[in-house]
Design a protein around this motif. Structure first.
Motif, mmCIF file in Angstrom:
data_model
loop_
_atom_site.group_PDB
_atom_site.id
_atom_site.type_symbol
_atom_site.label_atom_id
_atom_site.label_comp_id
_atom_site.label_asym_id
_atom_site.label_seq_id
_atom_site.Cartn_x
_atom_site.Cartn_y
_atom_site.Cartn_z
ATOM 1 N N GLU A 71 -5.630 8.470 3.179
ATOM 2 C CA GLU A 71 -6.121 8.159 1.619
ATOM 3 C C GLU A 71 -4.763 7.467 1.061
ATOM 4 O O GLU A 71 -3.475 7.147 1.126
ATOM 5 C CB GLU A 71 -6.266 9.248 0.577
ATOM 6 C CG GLU A 71 -7.453 9.699 1.790
ATOM 7 C CD GLU A 71 -7.854 11.121 1.184
ATOM 8 O OE1 GLU A 71 -6.492 11.756 0.417
ATOM 9 O OE2 GLU A 71 -8.696 11.919 1.043
ATOM 10 N N GLU A 72 -4.807 5.867 0.686
ATOM 11 C CA GLU A 72 -4.346 4.708 0.016
ATOM 12 C C GLU A 72 -4.775 4.206 -0.847
ATOM 13 O O GLU A 72 -5.729 4.537 -0.804
ATOM 14 C CB GLU A 72 -3.782 4.070 1.535
ATOM 15 C CG GLU A 72 -4.897 2.850 1.885
ATOM 16 C CD GLU A 72 -5.094 1.940 3.245
ATOM 17 O OE1 GLU A 72 -3.378 2.184 3.107
ATOM 18 O OE2 GLU A 72 -5.463 1.430 2.533
ATOM 19 N N SER A 73 -3.792 3.387 -1.824
ATOM 20 C CA SER A 73 -3.976 3.430 -3.092
ATOM 21 C C SER A 73 -3.198 1.641 -2.887
ATOM 22 O O SER A 73 -2.351 2.054 -2.292
ATOM 23 C CB SER A 73 -3.515 3.706 -4.271
ATOM 24 O OG SER A 73 -2.657 4.518 -4.089
ATOM 25 N N TRP A 74 -3.391 0.719 -3.568
ATOM 26 C CA TRP A 74 -2.706 -0.691 -4.332
ATOM 27 C C TRP A 74 -3.029 -1.134 -5.166
ATOM 28 O O TRP A 74 -4.187 -1.019 -5.652
ATOM 29 C CB TRP A 74 -2.573 -1.098 -2.634
ATOM 30 C CG TRP A 74 -4.317 -2.184 -2.080
ATOM 31 C CD1 TRP A 74 -4.417 -3.458 -2.850
ATOM 32 C CD2 TRP A 74 -5.347 -1.687 -1.896
ATOM 33 N NE1 TRP A 74 -6.042 -3.046 -2.495
ATOM 34 C CE2 TRP A 74 -6.480 -2.445 -1.561
ATOM 35 C CE3 TRP A 74 -5.042 -0.426 -0.669
ATOM 36 C CZ2 TRP A 74 -7.562 -1.562 -0.684
ATOM 37 C CZ3 TRP A 74 -6.509 0.642 -0.074
ATOM 38 C CH2 TRP A 74 -7.279 -0.764 -0.867
ATOM 39 N N ARG A 104 0.623 -1.197 0.224
ATOM 40 C CA ARG A 104 -0.120 0.393 0.405
ATOM 41 C C ARG A 104 1.260 1.478 0.144
ATOM 42 O O ARG A 104 1.900 1.195 0.743
ATOM 43 C CB ARG A 104 -1.045 0.065 1.051
ATOM 44 C CG ARG A 104 -1.914 -1.098 0.752
ATOM 45 C CD ARG A 104 -2.979 -1.159 2.471
ATOM 46 N NE ARG A 104 -3.666 -2.374 2.430
ATOM 47 C CZ ARG A 104 -5.229 -2.377 2.343
ATOM 48 N NH1 ARG A 104 -5.657 -1.197 2.992
ATOM 49 N NH2 ARG A 104 -5.811 -3.609 2.063
ATOM 50 N N ARG A 155 -4.969 0.754 12.979
ATOM 51 C CA ARG A 155 -5.538 -0.483 11.919
ATOM 52 C C ARG A 155 -5.357 -2.258 12.578
ATOM 53 O O ARG A 155 -6.189 -2.752 11.787
ATOM 54 C CB ARG A 155 -4.432 -0.640 10.798
ATOM 55 C CG ARG A 155 -3.989 0.182 10.123
ATOM 56 C CD ARG A 155 -2.852 0.281 8.581
ATOM 57 N NE ARG A 155 -3.235 0.571 7.639
ATOM 58 C CZ ARG A 155 -3.785 1.284 6.233
ATOM 59 N NH1 ARG A 155 -4.355 0.352 6.131
ATOM 60 N NH2 ARG A 155 -3.048 2.558 5.960
ATOM 61 N N GLN A 184 -6.950 0.079 -6.510
ATOM 62 C CA GLN A 184 -7.654 0.066 -5.599
ATOM 63 C C GLN A 184 -7.463 1.946 -4.619
ATOM 64 O O GLN A 184 -5.824 1.577 -4.719
ATOM 65 C CB GLN A 184 -8.564 -1.325 -4.894
ATOM 66 C CG GLN A 184 -9.141 -1.280 -3.915
ATOM 67 C CD GLN A 184 -9.883 -2.418 -3.954
ATOM 68 O OE1 GLN A 184 -8.958 -3.709 -4.168
ATOM 69 N NE2 GLN A 184 -10.886 -2.707 -2.923
ATOM 70 N N THR A 185 -8.546 1.669 -4.004
ATOM 71 C CA THR A 185 -8.250 2.689 -3.041
ATOM 72 C C THR A 185 -8.815 2.872 -1.939
ATOM 73 O O THR A 185 -10.262 2.088 -1.391
ATOM 74 C CB THR A 185 -8.703 4.048 -3.226
ATOM 75 O OG1 THR A 185 -10.044 4.148 -3.663
ATOM 76 C CG2 THR A 185 -7.730 4.714 -4.459
ATOM 77 N N GLY A 186 -8.475 3.506 -0.722
ATOM 78 C CA GLY A 186 -9.190 2.845 1.142
ATOM 79 C C GLY A 186 -9.388 4.340 1.073
ATOM 80 O O GLY A 186 -8.275 5.192 0.565
ATOM 81 N N ARG A 187 -10.003 4.956 2.591
ATOM 82 C CA ARG A 187 -9.933 6.097 3.216
ATOM 83 C C ARG A 187 -9.843 5.599 4.901
ATOM 84 O O ARG A 187 -10.969 4.416 4.521
ATOM 85 C CB ARG A 187 -11.324 7.117 2.979
ATOM 86 C CG ARG A 187 -11.272 8.147 3.805
ATOM 87 C CD ARG A 187 -12.058 9.386 3.367
ATOM 88 N NE ARG A 187 -11.421 10.340 3.243
ATOM 89 C CZ ARG A 187 -12.613 10.557 4.164
ATOM 90 N NH1 ARG A 187 -13.074 10.428 5.247
ATOM 91 N NH2 ARG A 187 -11.973 11.870 5.203
ATOM 92 N N HIS A 188 -9.454 5.806 5.828
ATOM 93 C CA HIS A 188 -9.750 6.023 6.930
ATOM 94 C C HIS A 188 -9.855 7.134 7.470
ATOM 95 O O HIS A 188 -8.544 8.032 7.141
ATOM 96 C CB HIS A 188 -8.907 4.863 7.584
ATOM 97 C CG HIS A 188 -8.435 3.302 6.931
ATOM 98 N ND1 HIS A 188 -9.023 2.623 7.062
ATOM 99 C CD2 HIS A 188 -7.698 2.675 5.910
ATOM 100 C CE1 HIS A 188 -8.885 1.707 6.001
ATOM 101 N NE2 HIS A 188 -7.683 2.262 5.470
#
Length: 506
Positions: free
Chosen positions: A369-372, A339, A410, A384-388
């Motif tokens: 905000e992350e992507s992998w 990531r 996490r 794909q992206t995610g947000r925490h």
């Protein structure tokens, strides 16, 4: 004339699978070249047994059983000495088994992952299993019936049993077993609730209730809900700690509201502070606990926290976060595994709560905000992206944001993984074992204690290879079948059990 079939042929499926593997190798090489380390869970081997002869298998079984038992026996003398202090409610004239023998029997019932009292009676009473248990645990002079343990758990004070569990964790902490996994010198403890069981029968007055179904099927359902606390480390090690059962009578009777997680949190946090008054704690909580009273409780007890912040919660905090971030942005980009997380944070946000906003807290908010990238079933690279977002009790900086978020917050999922293990992988969390409130709680505490011992065994240097080769349930099944059959040589086992054992976690 019929239309041609659109399904891919066997050759096409094989070609697609080959392309997917090539794409994954190329993606992993690309990640390594950019400095990322693509961590992937190691699958269980799908090979045949490496043991070639009966003698090799016998030696392997003796080695596995001796090491698993030595993990138990290292703490057993102190544990049994504490359990011996429990007042015995039974009639002295009718006692056939020591109280400590009964509780040790109950602990082994969950260590070996028996599914019920009936299965325990059926399997553990075989002469070979009884002889093996007497060899491994001389404290068990005779094996009781499972109903004898039920009658004991129905009547004893379970606070002593939970105290023994807590003292076991305290000894591990004093022995510095977890010091490599701390977050800024704090012990990460996750708290979350889980339903234990549900049904249509009111078999205890403590049960919670709810209405389920629609129209003609609408009816009252009764259920047991437990608030659990566990030590969760970024290595994957999860140690069960405390359990708080929600009870109908502990709710707000004037408002006709039953017990809930937030009320249970107050009781659980009081017990946690009582038993660990000076332990530096980092609480990891989900979005339900993002409110002023919970955060003030943590401040009063001098605990740190990382709490999930949802988009629709604490609107004033979000407004100030966006306003301050626009004026003075603080950010960090850092690769972590596969990531690429991008952190932005704002410190010292004022939050008012309580009657007329009289109580105030300083909060620190971080957004990740992350992507992998990964390869889908069509051999295509997908991004794909995610947000925490989290609330932090401590100011955030470039030096601590990675550790508090990636290694701490996490890994709140560790307690969820623990629930999954206890429910679906051998511990039968959702089985009551007794339709009596006190006995049901007693079985639950024994199950959590056994899960802790098995987790320690899994992460020890001596047994890690066995658990990696066979998996957790496979290793426990291997050890249980070794005890159930005449594999163990008594003379050799006494020598192995007498060897010193140093608990080293990896």
């Amino acid at each position: 004339m019929s239309k041609p079939c659109r399904r891919p042929t066997r050759v096409a499926i094989k070609k697609l699978r080959s392309e997917k593997k090539q794409q994954e190798k190329a993606l992993n090489a690309k990640l390594r070249a950019s400095g990322q380390v693509p961590h992937s869970p190691t699958p269980l081997p799908n090979s045949c047994s490496a043991l070639a002869t009966v003698e090799e298998e016998k030696e392997a079984r003796e080695d596995a059983v001796s090491k698993q038992v030595r993990v138990l026996r290292k703490e057993l003398p102190t544990l049994l000495a504490q359990l011996e202090q429990i007042p015995d409610p039974r009639d002295p004239r009718k006692r056939r088994h020591k109280l400590t023998s009964l509780l040790l029997y109950g602990l082994l019932m969950f260590v070996f992952q028996f599914a019920s009292r009936r299965e325990t009676n059926r399997e553990i009473s075989h002469p070979q299993f009884m002889a093996t248990l007497h060899l491994l645990f001389p404290e068990i002079e005779t094996l009781p019936h499972a109903d004898t343990l039920f009658r004991l758990l129905r009547d004893i004070d379970l606070d002593y049993l939970e105290q023994a569990h807590v003292d076991l964790v305290k000894r591990l902490i004093r022995g510095k077993s977890f010091r490599r996994y701390l977050i800024h010198h704090c012990y990460p403890i996750a708290i979350d609730g889980s339903q234990k069981l549900a049904g249509d029968t009111l078999w205890a007055e403590e049960l919670l209730q709810r209405t389920v179904g629609k129209d003609e099927t609408r009816h009252t359902q009764y259920f047991v809900y437990v608030l659990e606390a566990s030590l969760v480390f970024h290595s994957g090690l999860v140690i069960p700690l405390l359990s708080e059962f929600l009870e109908h009578a502990l709710g707000n009777t004037e408002a006709q509201k039953q017990d809930c997680e937030l009320r249970g949190f107050v009781r659980l946090s009081d017990r946690l502070k009582t038993w660990f008054p000076r332990l530096p704690i980092l609480l990891l909580l989900d979005g339900l606990y993002a409110n002023g009273p919970v955060m003030q409780c943590c401040r009063d007890y001098h605990w740190q926290f990382m709490i999930v912040l949802k988009d629709k919660d604490l609107s004033t905090v979000w407004q100030e976060f966006h306003a301050l971030h626009a004026l003075k942005p603080q950010a960090l980009q850092r690769c972590w595994g596969r990531r690429r997380p991008h952190f932005t944070w704002v410190n010292d946000i004022d939050y008012a709560f309580g009657s007329n906003g009289r109580q105030r807290l300083k909060l620190h908010v971080v957004v990740c905000e992350e992507s992998w990238e990964w390869i889908d079933q069509q051999a295509t690279t997908v991004t794909q992206t995610g947000r925490h977002a989290w609330l932090s009790s401590q100011p955030l900086s470039q030096d601590n944001v990675h550790e508090r978020c990636n290694l701490g917050a996490r890994h709140r999922w560790g307690i969820e993984a623990g629930f999954l293990v206890e429910k679906c992988q051998g511990y039968h969390y959702e089985h009551a074992f007794a339709l009596d409130w006190n006995a049901m709680r007693g079985y639950h505490l024994l199950m959590r204690l056994a899960h802790g011992f098995n987790t320690l065994a899994r992460f020890t240097r001596q047994l890690r290879k066995l658990y990696q080769e066979l998996g957790v349930r496979g290793a426990i099944g291997f050890i249980r079948s070794s005890c159930a059959a005449p594999w163990l040589d008594p003379a050799r086992m006494r020598v192995l059990l007498a060897e010193p054992f140093l608990l080293q976690l990896e």
